[in-house]
Design a protein around this motif. Structure first.
Motif, mmCIF file in Angstrom:
data_model
loop_
_atom_site.group_PDB
_atom_site.id
_atom_site.type_symbol
_atom_site.label_atom_id
_atom_site.label_comp_id
_atom_site.label_asym_id
_atom_site.label_seq_id
_atom_site.Cartn_x
_atom_site.Cartn_y
_atom_site.Cartn_z
ATOM 1 N N LEU A 154 0.747 -1.163 -0.075
ATOM 2 C CA LEU A 154 -0.007 -0.082 -0.029
ATOM 3 C C LEU A 154 0.836 1.288 0.064
ATOM 4 C CD1 LEU A 154 -2.889 -0.962 2.624
ATOM 5 C CD2 LEU A 154 -2.999 -0.888 0.102
ATOM 6 N N GLU A 155 2.037 1.422 0.796
ATOM 7 C CA GLU A 155 2.875 2.458 0.710
ATOM 8 C C GLU A 155 3.558 2.658 -0.720
ATOM 9 O OE1 GLU A 155 6.787 4.078 3.257
ATOM 10 O OE2 GLU A 155 5.642 1.944 3.937
ATOM 11 N N ASN A 156 3.967 1.382 -1.181
ATOM 12 C CA ASN A 156 4.630 1.615 -2.560
ATOM 13 C C ASN A 156 3.562 2.202 -3.494
ATOM 14 O OD1 ASN A 156 6.958 0.651 -1.717
ATOM 15 N ND2 ASN A 156 6.563 -1.255 -2.447
ATOM 16 N N LEU A 161 1.335 6.423 -6.880
ATOM 17 C CA LEU A 161 0.096 7.551 -7.199
ATOM 18 C C LEU A 161 0.746 8.804 -7.179
ATOM 19 C CD1 LEU A 161 -2.663 5.541 -5.595
ATOM 20 C CD2 LEU A 161 -2.287 6.202 -8.078
ATOM 21 N N LEU A 162 1.578 9.373 -6.049
ATOM 22 C CA LEU A 162 2.110 10.604 -5.855
ATOM 23 C C LEU A 162 2.819 11.126 -6.979
ATOM 24 C CD1 LEU A 162 2.670 10.575 -1.944
ATOM 25 C CD2 LEU A 162 0.707 11.789 -3.177
ATOM 26 N N PRO A 166 0.787 13.774 -10.461
ATOM 27 C CA PRO A 166 1.324 15.177 -11.323
ATOM 28 C C PRO A 166 1.716 14.973 -12.661
ATOM 29 C CG PRO A 166 2.239 14.620 -9.070
ATOM 30 C CD PRO A 166 1.702 13.504 -9.458
ATOM 31 N N ILE A 167 2.261 13.831 -13.056
ATOM 32 C CA ILE A 167 2.559 13.630 -14.386
ATOM 33 C C ILE A 167 1.183 13.642 -15.508
ATOM 34 C CG2 ILE A 167 3.475 12.277 -16.208
ATOM 35 C CD1 ILE A 167 5.578 11.223 -13.865
ATOM 36 N N ILE A 168 0.306 12.924 -14.699
ATOM 37 C CA ILE A 168 -0.954 12.961 -15.552
ATOM 38 C C ILE A 168 -1.603 14.205 -15.711
ATOM 39 C CG2 ILE A 168 -3.158 12.076 -15.666
ATOM 40 C CD1 ILE A 168 -2.173 9.263 -14.021
ATOM 41 N N LEU A 169 -1.665 15.200 -14.295
ATOM 42 C CA LEU A 169 -2.168 16.325 -14.706
ATOM 43 C C LEU A 169 -1.525 17.532 -15.534
ATOM 44 C CD1 LEU A 169 -2.871 17.055 -10.844
ATOM 45 C CD2 LEU A 169 -4.407 16.672 -12.753
#
Length: 465
Positions: A154-156, A161-162, A166-169
């Motif tokens: 879950l941490e990975n 996701l983090l 930003p790349i997707i945005l």
């Protein structure tokens, strides 16, 4: 602050915020779904293992001789096992690396129901407990495993996701800017073209791509608006030009008459004659203004009150109104209405059109001659033919008779009180009723006017008059 931004910047900002919100919700949902599904899978595995161990225990007669190899059997690492007997306190029978920190108390185990598997989480451990009975004695089997792998996964996922969001945005914002730029490019082109259009070049139109999309439809409607504006401006300009041109002469005459009358004292008869002359010119001015106002109206305004009318009745009314004028000119009007028919139109305007033509025919007829009016239906059209035997119209004048203020015989037209607008008005009325009007003439022999109109339905025949 937002009100000062352009629409493109607003769309870009709104798109960024909406995408950031959607991606955040998606990430939270994905993280939570993975956590729930992984934990559920872990609990199912523990359920299988604890039931398998229970079967092994029930099959052994000597509980002290138990061996647990489920960790190797299920490839499950780590796996902690504790088997205890319940007798006022917990007596451990078999234990494999079971952490002391997660051991349950006798009071809590007493609350468990028999043959029911319980799950709980303590610190980083997931614990499965089962209370069962062997030969009237109660036992409890506890299995635990470390969910560190789950937490690491879950941490990975959270780090991924983090990093990805930003790349997707950024990519979505760049793509959104490109789409917005491409979408607004035709609109910006329209704005640039509109800035080049003014009163002096209203005939210019927007360039269209003819692809049928919304922006192309907008360009089409703007072009239609420009066309209507051009027509309106032309009518205003023409009205101003025509009014100044045609009103100049009668106003000059009125001024001259008044100035002459004021030079010295005159008799009442002379003042009366001056007023009569001024009144005649005022009547001409009034008639000219009314005619010009009618010609300045749009086709939609003139056709807004169309209704079913009986054309034969309109023709008879027009003849009745002009008989006194014909008698004054020593001209006889003869009518021959073969077919009575109805049409959609404005009866007052149609009568004005017929009156203008009939009055011209009377005015330019020879004394003691005739003016003939025939009306009949042919090829699904209503024909109105007005024929006189007067001075006729020359070939050069025949092409100009519908021009405003044009007079074939200025002196006679002036004496009859005409403004030179009658035929222009008649032509416009006929055209507004989806009809046609044409002239056939020969000098010193006469003129024939042919009007064709669409009839609504054929009604009946009536005798010739």
């Amino acid at each position: 602050m937002m009100n000062k931004l352009t629409i493109k910047k607003k769309l870009l900002l709104y798109g960024f915020l909406i995408q950031a919100f959607i991606l955040t919700i998606f990430s939270i949902s994905l993280h939570k779904s993975l956590e729930i599904s992984t934990l559920d899978k872990l609990e199912n595995t523990l359920r299988i293992v604890i039931l398998d161990i229970e079967d092994d225990i029930l099959e052994h007669d000597d509980l002290a001789d138990l061996t647990f190899n489920e960790e190797d059997e299920y490839k499950f690492d780590p796996l902690y096992i504790k088997f205890s007997k319940i007798n006022k306190q917990l007596k451990i029978i078999k234990e494999i690396n079971y952490p002391k920190s997660i051991s349950n108390t006798i009071d809590k185990i007493d609350t468990y129901k028999k043959d029911v598997i319980y799950f709980e989480q303590k610190d980083t451990f997931v614990i499965s407990s089962l209370k069962f009975q062997i030969k009237n004695e109660l036992y409890v089997l506890e299995i635990a495993t470390d969910n560190k792998n789950l937490n690491d996964t879950l941490e990975n996922l959270l780090y991924i996701l983090l990093f990805i969001i930003p790349i997707i945005l950024i990519l979505a914002t760049v793509g959104g800017y490109f789409l917005i730029y491409k979408s607004f490019h035709p609109i910006e082109q329209i704005i640039r073209n509109l800035k080049e259009i003014n009163v002096k070049n209203l005939s210019k139109r927007l360039e269209r791509l003819e692809n049928g999309d919304e922006i192309d439809s907008l360009g089409k409607e703007i072009n239609n608006l420009l066309q209507r504006l051009e027509i309106s401006f032309d009518k205003i300009y023409q009205f101003s030009s025509d009014a100044s041109h045609e009103l100049k002469t009668p106003l000059t005459i009125i001024r001259g008459e008044i100035e002459i009358a004021l030079r010295k004292s005159r008799s009442s008869d002379e003042y009366k004659e001056t007023l009569i002359n001024c009144l005649d010119e005022v009547v001409i001015i009034q008639q000219t203004v009314n005619d010009l106002l009618y010609l300045a109206k749009t086709e939609e305004e003139n056709s807004s009150n169309h209704e079913e009318i009986y054309l034969d009745e309109v023709i008879l009314e027009s003849i009745k109104e002009l008989r006194p004028f014909a008698k004054l000119k020593e001209v006889e009007i003869q009518s021959n209405i073969k077919d009575a028919s109805n049409m959609l139109g404005n009866s007052k305007l149609v009568k004005i059109a017929i009156n203008n033509i009939l009055k011209n025919a009377i005015s330019f007829s020879q004394k003691e001659s005739k003016v003939l009016i025939n009306s009949f239906i042919k090829d699904k059209l209503i024909y109105i033919v007005i024929e006189d035997f007067g001075i006729g119209i020359s070939k050069n004048d025949l092409n100009k008779i519908f021009e405003k203020f044009y007079r074939t015989d200025k002196s006679r037209n002036k004496n009859s009180g005409g403004t030179g607008l009658g035929l222009s008005i008649s032509q416009k009325i006929i055209h507004n009723h989806k009809g046609t009007i044409s002239f056939e003439s020969e000098e010193n022999k006469g003129t024939r006017v042919i009007i064709k109109l669409n009839h609504k339905e054929y009604r009946y025949k009536i005798p010739s008059q």
